[in-house]
Structure formats: C-alpha cells, structure tokens
Design a protein around this motif. Structure first.
Motif: not given
Ligand SMILES: C[S@@+](CC[C@H](N)C(=O)[O-])C[C@H]1O[C@@H](n2cnc3c(N)ncnc32)[C@H](O)[C@@H]1O
Ligand SMILES: [Zn+2]
Length: 155
Positions: A86-95, A15-17, A48-53
């Motif tokens: 590309x440039x993901x915050x880690x939110x891209x791993x949410x299933x 996760x990108x904090x 919770x977080x932002x989805x980036x990319x």
C-alpha cells in the motif's frame, strides 16, 4: 490448507519516480515474478531509492504476513513495519538474493536502498531479505553460486 490471499496489486507494477534517484523499471524476473532493474549505470555506494508504504503495528504486521501469499513488509524497528503493498514506491518489488548488489539503511525512520557495488544497466537489483526463522520458510531461487537455500537466515 486454504490458499493465501494476495493484497490488491497493479497489473503492471512500476516505480514512483519521486522516490528513485536513478532510472529503474519493474520487469519480469528470473528470480521471482516481478523484479526491479537498473536502466542506467548505478555507481557503488549511492542512494538508489526509498522503500515507502503503510506503517503497520506489530500486531497488524503479523496478521498481514499470515494472511498473504507474498510478504511486502519491511521492518523499520521493533514495533513498526512498512507495508509496501500500500503506497509502495516500487522498491517492494526488489527480490532477495544471497549475493545481493544493494543494502538497506534506516535514516531518520526512512528506509533507503543503497548500492553495494557498481550496477550495470539491465541488471536486476537484489537485497538480502534476512527473514527470520519465525516467519514462513521460503526456498530461495536466487541462483547465486553461494545461495544459502532459503531467503530466511536459519543459523
Ligand atoms: C516483496 S515480494 C518481491 C517481489 C515479488 N517478486 C513480486 O513480484 O511480488 C517478496 C516475495 O517474493 C518472493 N521472493 C523474492 N525473492 C525470492 C527468492 N530469491 N526466492 C524465492 N522467492 C523470492 C517471496 O515469496 C517473497 O515473500
Ligand atoms: Zn539464494
């Protein structure tokens, strides 16, 4: 048929904090490969977080979705998608789960993930992808009592 390519991925995703409002971790998931887990209590209705990319046009999105094994695209609007690989915050791993504990809201072109209920430490964060029937149909492994069978909405 040729095996689909995968976008370059880190060996141990994280996760990108700066994009997260709570302590979260990417860990192996019972649903699919990696997932995102709460490391502290997340109360209901909190950001919770932002989805980036990378921002991708309709045409580029179509190309990447067709070419790749896993889909890290989040639809921002009728023209743009955000590619979390590309440039993901880690939110891209949410299933995906058919009974999710988080949802997405788009605020001023930012994709924000919010809690739908209290989420206990150690719980996996899940969202309903609501993929259309125009993309590859993927059987769902969420294990929820009310699993609809696919991560796509078929009706
Ligand atoms: C953005 S990735 C999610 C992170 C993924 N677990 C990983 O490790 O790369 C999205 C892909 O994960 C898979 N996936 C996510 N949730 C799933 C579910 N409930 N059942 C089956 N596959 C799922 C699908 O292949 C989907 O295209
Ligand atoms: Zn399901």
């Amino acid at each position: 048929m040729a095996r689909k390519k995968q976008a370059a991925q880190p060996l141990a995703p994280s996760i990108v904090e700066k994009y997260a409002c709570f302590r979260l971790a990417v860990r192996p998931s019972a649903i699919h490969r990696w997932g995102v887990f709460a490391e502290e209590l997340i109360p209901k209705r909190r950001k919770i977080m932002e989805y980036t990319g990378e921002r991708c046009s309709r045409r580029e999105t179509k190309r990447r979705v067709f070419e790749r094994e896993f889909n890290y695209m989040f639809t921002l609007n009728s023209y743009w998608c955000i590619d979390g690989s590309t440039g993901g915050s880690g939110a891209e791993y949410v299933n995906h789960c058919c009974e999710p504990n988080i949802e997405a809201r788009i605020v001023k072109e930012h994709i924000l993930y919010l809690s739908l209920r209290d989420i206990e430490p150690g719980e996996e964060l899940t969202i309903d992808y609501r993929f259309g029937k125009d993309v590859e149909i993927v059987l769902c492994g969420c294990g929820a009592a009310k699993c609809r069978g696919t991560i796509n909405l078929l009706e």
